[in-house]
Write a protein that holds these residues in place. Structure first.
Motif, short mmCIF file in Angstrom:
data_model
loop_
_atom_site.label_atom_id
_atom_site.label_comp_id
_atom_site.label_asym_id
_atom_site.label_seq_id
_atom_site.Cartn_x
_atom_site.Cartn_y
_atom_site.Cartn_z
N ILE A 5 -135.26 -34.17 36.67
CA ILE A 5 -135.44 -33.31 37.84
C ILE A 5 -136.21 -34.04 38.92
O ILE A 5 -135.89 -33.96 40.11
CB ILE A 5 -136.17 -32.00 37.44
N SER A 12 -132.32 -36.64 46.16
CA SER A 12 -131.79 -35.67 47.12
C SER A 12 -132.57 -35.72 48.43
O SER A 12 -131.98 -35.58 49.51
CB SER A 12 -131.85 -34.26 46.53
N GLY A 301 -122.95 -30.81 36.27
CA GLY A 301 -124.23 -30.10 36.46
C GLY A 301 -125.19 -30.91 37.30
O GLY A 301 -125.91 -30.35 38.15
N GLU A 302 -125.25 -32.24 37.06
CA GLU A 302 -126.16 -33.07 37.84
C GLU A 302 -125.73 -33.14 39.31
O GLU A 302 -126.58 -33.16 40.22
CB GLU A 302 -126.23 -34.47 37.23
N SER A 304 -124.20 -30.76 40.89
CA SER A 304 -124.57 -29.46 41.48
C SER A 304 -126.05 -29.42 41.82
O SER A 304 -126.45 -28.97 42.89
CB SER A 304 -124.22 -28.32 40.51
N ARG A 305 -126.88 -29.93 40.87
CA ARG A 305 -128.33 -29.90 41.12
C ARG A 305 -128.71 -30.85 42.25
O ARG A 305 -129.59 -30.54 43.07
CB ARG A 305 -129.09 -30.25 39.84
N LEU A 309 -130.30 -29.33 45.52
CA LEU A 309 -131.67 -29.67 45.94
C LEU A 309 -131.70 -30.19 47.37
O LEU A 309 -132.61 -29.89 48.15
CB LEU A 309 -132.25 -30.70 44.99
N LYS A 376 -118.61 -30.45 42.96
CA LYS A 376 -118.78 -30.44 41.50
C LYS A 376 -117.48 -30.82 40.80
O LYS A 376 -117.49 -31.47 39.74
CB LYS A 376 -119.23 -29.04 41.08
#
Length: 864
Positions: A5, A12, A301-302, A304-305, A309, A376
């Motif tokens: 994270i 990001s 998923g990564e 998307s995050r 962010l 994604k």
């Protein structure tokens, strides 16, 4: 590759810093900042109002308990309340004329005793600057509101005439702790001591007077008094309990609050459209980046995050800027409306800031979320095979998600789920209708542009309009979305202009030339003949003198009023106050029977002296006998009344039961006395009563006005022209406050244009490059791009004018009961103004395209 994270956050943030150079990210930032600014501006303002009302509820109400009725309260009730532990204070409210030399002015009298105020202090200037005092004026003196002092040209120490007495001006009141909102009263205030009331001789039988008994004490006392208060309510006393009846700001200001909230949400909606358009370009630019990350092992998923962010940082930064703009703008709203606010507002709280951040995130998720899903779903093979772009999100999916999110925001800001659902569904239906109308209008404008004459000049205006129209036609869907956004903005601004001036002036122009402009009330029976004689030959037009008796509805069909009426009518004002009752043998002028028969027809069909019989029965056994009454049909509809229903009126200590024998339609725009309930002659004469009339006086007849004030000091003259002038001032202030919100609506519309330009940048650049290849110079490119946006502005202005005309016609028919009229200035100002405004903005925003080399411009078409 697996990213923590923390690494995702750093990655990001770096990507966002890099992306700030891109036009689509700037468009996203501006749109989100505007959404937050519009929502926080309204949020800060309404939050300050709400917390101010909560903090000063007892002070604004005047006490923890307020009782009001049309006659003095008896000693037994006073003793009961004092024994319970309440500190009591008496007030009397009425309207009367105040004069100084040749100047005279109607004023709202506030008569107070030695215990006033129970809470707070009065801000008053007694000659040594404004100070806060915990008492009212002393016997023998009055305190004036600043506007009343200005109208009378009164100074401290002057002697003003009030009724049959003269009192000294002892101070100028800047603020009262229990002052009601300015929207509820148009007459300036005069405060005096109760000991001086008798000498003025203003309180006579039948006078319009409100006696108030204010009490202060702990909440537990009010709990103990609950049965007594409920009995008083049933007996017709108006009871205001600080726990149940927290003071508000008046219905007009409450409607203004709701309108401001909805206008702010219009800016949020436009900003959301801009977010949706900008996101499409943002996603197209990042498809290659997402594909490369997939090659290096990033999961869906990564991805998307990571991009989530990045946009979160953008939303937080936009929220900070938007909150600062909203804080500054709410100060402007406060400055415009402060004259109508009866309280000092606390500083802004933090809740609107968090709501602003929530709004930004909601707009981002609702309007950008479906499009972001493309990042994604990108395939790693896209790096090698350019045609493997993920399919774009369905337009219906974007609309469905955005509608759901915006409906939730509507519910959050309005607090009314029914209103939110109605507005959302109505808005979606209207969107489809407007889409069809806009498509027809845009198609017609483009066909006109295509038929312009070909004059052979390379950079001619006609050629530029044809080419600009052709470019809009190639991007018809995007162009139509921009047209709707700007048409709604122009429509909102046009309606503000209409409501601010045209509707009111048109309504006044429809009134007859000699429409009464003065009302005279509190004319005593012994003054009736002399007052009529004073008006004889002086007034151009006047109504009859109508007697008035104050009575309260205490039963409907032998049931408690609030139990007998429909649920939506339980708070009707007619059940909460005393009504003005009158008697009349013939149908009054301006009244029309819609059901039943009038009293004179009943008399003809009855044997003997019908009126004398009715009067005798009413006087000897009023509780057993019923008398016929006539009721206004609007009141009857609200209360669910029909012919044969009964109303019990309490007048003083007596009760009279009236049976509805007819329903009347009234001309409320006639500026003549109108009554909800009319009795036959012989029933109400035994009660104390006064008379009311209306008449017309020109400005040249001011001597007649002075004579009436001098000869009849207890009679109140209400100048309708002056009240209308104050309505105009009030309307002007509120509309200026709404215009502050409309600035954000307009800016949000500009952001839509900016986002649309950004989203269509590759296509526009390719078109510019092709024109350059075929020999077009900077001048022609400039004209073509300016013409393109001018055509869009022209079509938007035409549609805005059409919407404004339709809305104005609906207001004329449904609200003002006037014949619709055509506003030619709308059809000139909006299209031409729209063409100039949008043409200039679009031309300015597209200037970079004109500076690019043809090869660079042509290369952008393949950019994704």
């Amino acid at each position: 590759m697996s990213l923590s994270i923390l690494r995702l956050a750093r990655f990001s943030a770096r990507g966002l810093v890099r992306d700030l150079r891109a036009a689509d990210v700037r468009a996203l930032f501006v749109a989100l900042a505007l959404a937050v600014a519009a929502s926080t501006m309204i949020g800060f303002f309404l939050d300050r109002l709400d917390r101010g009302l909560t903090r000063q509820a007892s002070q604004l109400l005047g006490g923890d308990l307020v009782l009001e009725q049309g006659h003095p309260f008896d000693a037994e009730l006073r003793a009961t309340l004092e024994e319970a532990g309440l500190v009591l204070s008496d007030q009397v409210d009425m309207v009367s004329m105040v004069s100084l030399a040749d100047a005279f002015q109607p004023a709202s009298l506030k008569v107070v005793d030695d215990r006033y105020p129970l809470y707070g202090g009065v801000h008053v200037d007694q000659g040594e600057g404004v100070e806060v005092v915990a008492h009212g004026p002393s016997p023998g003196e009055v305190w004036l509101a600043p506007r009343l002092a200005l109208l009378l040209e009164a100074e401290i120490g002057d002697r003003v005439r009030l009724g049959e007495s003269e009192l000294t001006v002892g101070g100028v009141v800047e603020r009262e702790p229990d002052q009601s909102a300015g929207f509820g009263s148009f007459n300036p205030r005069l405060m005096m001591h109760r000991d001086d009331m008798e000498a003025t001789e203003l309180v006579q039988d039948g006078s319009r007077v409100a006696f108030e008994l204010l009490g202060a004490g702990p909440p537990a006392i009010l709990d103990d008094l609950a049965p007594l208060l409920e009995r008083l309510r049933r007996d017709g006393v108006e009871v205001r309990d600080v726990r149940r009846d927290r003071p508000g700001l008046g219905s007009a200001l409450e409607r203004a609050e709701r309108y401001l909230s909805l206008a702010g949400l219009a800016a949020v909606l436009l900003a959301g459209v801009a977010v949706a358009m900008s996101t499409r370009r943002y996603v197209d630019r990042h498809l290659d980046t997402a594909a490369l990350l997939r090659c290096f092992g990033a999961t869906q998923g990564e991805l998307s995050r990571l991009f989530g962010l990045q946009l979160l940082w953008l939303a937080l930064a936009a929220s900070v800027l938007g909150a600062l703009l909203g804080l500054a703008s709410q100060a402007a709203l406060l400055a415009l409306l402060t004259a109508f606010l009866p309280l000092e507002l606390p500083p802004p709280g933090m809740l609107p800031l968090w709501l602003g951040v929530f709004t930004a995130l909601s707009v981002l998720v609702g309007f950008a979320g479906p499009t972001l899903l493309r990042l994604k779903r990108v395939s790693a093979l896209k790096v090698l095979r350019r045609e493997l772009d993920p399919l774009p999100a369905s337009a219906w999916l974007v609309v469905a998600v955005a509608s759901g999110v915006f409906g939730g925001l509507l519910w959050l800001y309005s607090g009314d789920p029914g209103l939110a659902l109605g507005l959302l569904l109505g808005g979606l239906v209207m969107l489809m209708v407007l889409w069809g109308l806009g498509s027809l209008l845009l198609g017609g404008v483009l066909r006109l542009a295509a038929r312009l004459p070909r004059n052979g000049r390379e950079a001619g205006v006609a050629q530029a309009l044809r080419l600009g129209g052709a470019q809009l036609a190639r991007r018809r869907t995007a162009s139509l979305g921009q047209l709707l956004a700007f048409a709604v903005t122009f429509f909102a601004m046009a309606m503000i202009a209409l409501v601010r001036g045209d509707l009111l002036s048109t309504w006044e122009a429809q009134l007859p030339a000699e429409t009464p402009n003065y009302f005279a009330i509190n004319i005593q029976p012994h003054e009736r003949e002399a007052f009529e004689a004073s008006l004889s030959g002086a007034a151009d037009a006047r109504s009859a003198l109508y007697p008035m008796v104050r009575g309260r509805i205490t039963a409907i069909n032998d049931m408690a009023p609030r139990e007998a009426v429909p649920a939506e009518a339980r708070g009707d004002n007619a059940l909460r106050r005393e009504l003005n009752l009158t008697w009349r043998e013939t149908l009054p002028e301006g009244n029309r029977l819609v059901a039943g028969t009038w009293f004179d027809q009943q008399k003809e069909s009855a044997p003997g002296d019908w009126y004398a019989e009715v009067a005798s029965e009413s006087a000897t056994s009023p509780e057993a006998e019923r008398v016929p009454i006539s009721v206004e049909d609007g009141l009857a509809e609200r209360l669910g009344l029909g012919l044969g229903d009964t109303l019990t009126f309490t007048i003083g200590a007596a009760e009279i039961i009236g049976e509805v024998s007819s329903l009347r339609d009234l001309d409320w725009d006639s500026f003549r006395p109108n009554f909800f309930v009319i009795f036959p002659p012989g029933v109400l004469e035994r009660f104390g009563h006064s008379y009311i009339t209306a008449f017309h006086l020109d400005d040249a007849e001011r001597e007649v006005q002075r004579g009436l004030v001098r000869d009849f000091p207890g009679v109140t003259l209400l100048n309708v022209d002056a009240i209308l002038a104050q309505v105009r001032d009030l309307l002007s202030r509120v509309t200026r406050a709404v215009e502050v919100v409309l600035v954000f609506v307009l800016l949000a519309g500009v952001s839509v244009l900016y986002a649309a330009l950004t989203a269509s940048l590759p296509v526009r650049a390719h078109e510019s490059g092709l024109l350059r290849v075929f020999g077009a110079g900077n001048r022609l490119l400039s004209r073509v791009q300016g013409a393109e946006f001018a055509i869009l502005g022209l079509a938007s202005g035409l549609m805005g004018a059409l919407l404004a005309e339709l809305a104005a016609a609906a207001l004329y028919l449904a609200w003002l009961d006037l014949a619709p009229r055509l506003h030619l200035w709308l059809w000139l100002v909006l299209p031409l103004g729209g063409a100039l405004l949008i043409g200039a903005i679009g031309h300015l925003l597209s200037r970079n395209l004109r500076r690019q080399a043809p090869a660079t411009s042509l290369g952008l078409l393949g950019e994704t």
